[in-house]
Design a protein around this motif. Sequence first.
Motif, PDB file in Angstrom:
ATOM      1  N   THR A   1     -34.822 -37.864   1.980  1.00 14.46           N
ATOM      2  CA  THR A   1     -35.950 -38.181   1.099  1.00 14.46           C
ATOM      3  C   THR A   1     -36.960 -39.071   1.802  1.00 14.46           C
ATOM      4  O   THR A   1     -38.180 -38.879   1.693  1.00 14.46           O
ATOM      5  CB  THR A   1     -35.448 -38.855  -0.190  1.00 14.46           C
ATOM      6  OG1 THR A   1     -34.529 -37.984  -0.859  1.00 14.46           O
ATOM      7  CG2 THR A   1     -36.606 -39.172  -1.120  1.00 14.46           C
TER       8      THR A   1
ATOM      9  N   LEU B   1     -37.113 -32.992  -1.426  1.00 17.15           N
ATOM     10  CA  LEU B   1     -38.524 -32.824  -1.769  1.00 17.15           C
ATOM     11  C   LEU B   1     -38.799 -33.305  -3.186  1.00 17.15           C
ATOM     12  O   LEU B   1     -39.791 -34.000  -3.450  1.00 17.15           O
ATOM     13  CB  LEU B   1     -38.932 -31.354  -1.617  1.00 17.15           C
ATOM     14  CG  LEU B   1     -38.991 -30.809  -0.193  1.00 17.15           C
ATOM     15  CD1 LEU B   1     -39.127 -29.293  -0.205  1.00 17.15           C
ATOM     16  CD2 LEU B   1     -40.156 -31.438   0.565  1.00 17.15           C
ATOM     17  N   ARG B   2     -37.928 -32.941  -4.104  1.00 15.37           N
ATOM     18  CA  ARG B   2     -38.126 -33.327  -5.509  1.00 15.37           C
ATOM     19  C   ARG B   2     -37.944 -34.822  -5.721  1.00 15.37           C
ATOM     20  O   ARG B   2     -38.519 -35.403  -6.646  1.00 15.37           O
ATOM     21  CB  ARG B   2     -37.162 -32.545  -6.402  1.00 15.37           C
ATOM     22  CG  ARG B   2     -37.464 -31.051  -6.487  1.00 15.37           C
ATOM     23  CD  ARG B   2     -36.617 -30.389  -7.564  1.00 15.37           C
ATOM     24  NE  ARG B   2     -36.999 -28.976  -7.748  1.00 15.37           N
ATOM     25  CZ  ARG B   2     -36.352 -27.945  -7.227  1.00 15.37           C
ATOM     26  NH1 ARG B   2     -35.269 -28.162  -6.454  1.00 15.37           N
ATOM     27  NH2 ARG B   2     -36.754 -26.711  -7.443  1.00 15.37           N
TER      28      ARG B   2
ATOM     29  N   ALA C   1     -41.378 -26.405  -3.890  1.00 16.04           N
ATOM     30  CA  ALA C   1     -42.790 -26.626  -3.572  1.00 16.04           C
ATOM     31  C   ALA C   1     -43.643 -26.549  -4.834  1.00 16.04           C
ATOM     32  O   ALA C   1     -44.566 -27.355  -5.029  1.00 16.04           O
ATOM     33  CB  ALA C   1     -43.257 -25.592  -2.543  1.00 16.04           C
TER      34      ALA C   1
ATOM     35  N   PRO D   1     -44.553 -36.713  -2.130  1.00 17.44           N
ATOM     36  CA  PRO D   1     -44.093 -35.473  -1.494  1.00 17.44           C
ATOM     37  C   PRO D   1     -45.155 -34.876  -0.581  1.00 17.44           C
ATOM     38  O   PRO D   1     -46.352 -35.121  -0.760  1.00 17.44           O
ATOM     39  CB  PRO D   1     -43.801 -34.555  -2.681  1.00 17.44           C
ATOM     40  CG  PRO D   1     -44.667 -35.068  -3.775  1.00 17.44           C
ATOM     41  CD  PRO D   1     -44.733 -36.555  -3.585  1.00 17.44           C
TER      42      PRO D   1
ATOM     43  N   VAL E   1     -39.147 -36.948   4.229  1.00 21.57           N
ATOM     44  CA  VAL E   1     -40.200 -36.104   3.647  1.00 21.57           C
ATOM     45  C   VAL E   1     -41.236 -36.919   2.890  1.00 21.57           C
ATOM     46  O   VAL E   1     -42.373 -36.464   2.698  1.00 21.57           O
ATOM     47  CB  VAL E   1     -39.595 -35.028   2.715  1.00 21.57           C
ATOM     48  CG1 VAL E   1     -38.593 -34.174   3.466  1.00 21.57           C
ATOM     49  CG2 VAL E   1     -38.964 -35.638   1.482  1.00 21.57           C
TER      50      VAL E   1
ATOM     51  N   VAL F   1     -43.685 -30.440   5.858  1.00 19.06           N
ATOM     52  CA  VAL F   1     -42.251 -30.277   6.070  1.00 19.06           C
ATOM     53  C   VAL F   1     -42.025 -28.860   6.585  1.00 19.06           C
ATOM     54  O   VAL F   1     -42.541 -27.893   6.018  1.00 19.06           O
ATOM     55  CB  VAL F   1     -41.448 -30.506   4.780  1.00 19.06           C
ATOM     56  CG1 VAL F   1     -39.994 -30.086   4.976  1.00 19.06           C
ATOM     57  CG2 VAL F   1     -41.506 -31.967   4.364  1.00 19.06           C
TER      58      VAL F   1
ATOM     59  N   VAL G   1     -45.168 -27.194   2.487  1.00 16.66           N
ATOM     60  CA  VAL G   1     -43.775 -26.912   2.828  1.00 16.66           C
ATOM     61  C   VAL G   1     -43.760 -25.565   3.545  1.00 16.66           C
ATOM     62  O   VAL G   1     -44.210 -24.552   2.993  1.00 16.66           O
ATOM     63  CB  VAL G   1     -42.872 -26.854   1.582  1.00 16.66           C
ATOM     64  CG1 VAL G   1     -41.445 -26.457   1.972  1.00 16.66           C
ATOM     65  CG2 VAL G   1     -42.875 -28.192   0.858  1.00 16.66           C
TER      66      VAL G   1
END
Length: 364
Positions: free
Chosen positions: A43, A81-82, A120, A87, A46, A52, A91
């Motif tokens: 985490t 990502l979440r 994404a 973020p 990213v 990414v 991606v």
Amino acid sequence: MTRVAVTGARGFLGWHLRAALQEAGATAEAIALGAAFDATAATAAVDGADRVIHVAGVNRATDEEIADGNVGFAGQLASALRAAGDPPPVVVYANSIQAGNGSVYGEAKARAAEILAGAARDIGAEFVDVHLPNLFGEHGRPFYNAVTATFSHLIANGESPTVENDKELTLLHAQNAADVLLGAVPVPVMEGLQRVETVSGVLARLQGYAELYGRGEIPSVADDFDRDLFNTYRSYTFPTQSPIGLTRHADSRGSFFEIIRSHGGPGQSSFSTTVPGVTRGDHFHRRKIERFTVLQGRARISLRRLYSEEVVSFDVSGDAPGAVDMPTMWAHNITNIGDDVLYTSFWTNDIFDPANPDTIAEAV
């Protein structure tokens, strides 16, 4: 871009991608997946990244490992990502032209794309799904990454490969793939960078390169595909075939020796003098072929493969001339280790372009 998070950074394509990132002046943040996955670290990698790029995958294992590995890797990255507070806006997935072809590998790659596309979408990022063909390039693993790696390894070791299943391959050099994944080359342009060649055709090209390079000659590299495939072959000849011995002819008038024979394509020659104790170079090239030849004096030429501690050095002298060709993506330099001025000839296969120098600073 200043910071790019990358999965599979230690693999074949990941290594090439890091070299391209270095030329772009961007930092590569590696994300470990699989058993080494750490949700907090992933985490953080990213979070705030400009892009990414998901390269990690499983392509040679049991059916279960291929399916679970590719889908599982995508799931781990999706969770990071979440969880990111900031973020990435893009991606990118290094997918395969085999995606969705009904094989275990193809279906796993397709499912991984769905997982990443969903992540994404949830974070409001652009999803770039790049369907890569057969990749080739420097330092691929023989008997694993590609037939080009296997053939190059065998030929460089004096063996004669045979073709068991001759078919057409769609080939793309790993540095071109890296440029596409980075966004430096638009995805639709990728098709023009690919080359369709039969397995037997690839073998014939490599054997032709080997015949000429075994004599210290450079084959025709006027075509970018030939240049990239020759650079791939060269990576398997280094360092065992270096330096390249040059025949010195001497008489009462002085001495003479040939520096290079090139069979096609552009080229540029230059010359330098270097005072004792001084080092030149400390850079690497992604595509350029470069030859150092000491004409007079004593020098140490040192090279280090990118992202490793592997350093190879050669002590060379104008009294027994030898040429050293710089492998692509190896940092290199030359130091005057003698007491007199060092005279060195340099040859490259392209004409220097200040706008695209392909000369990236990196200390050996």
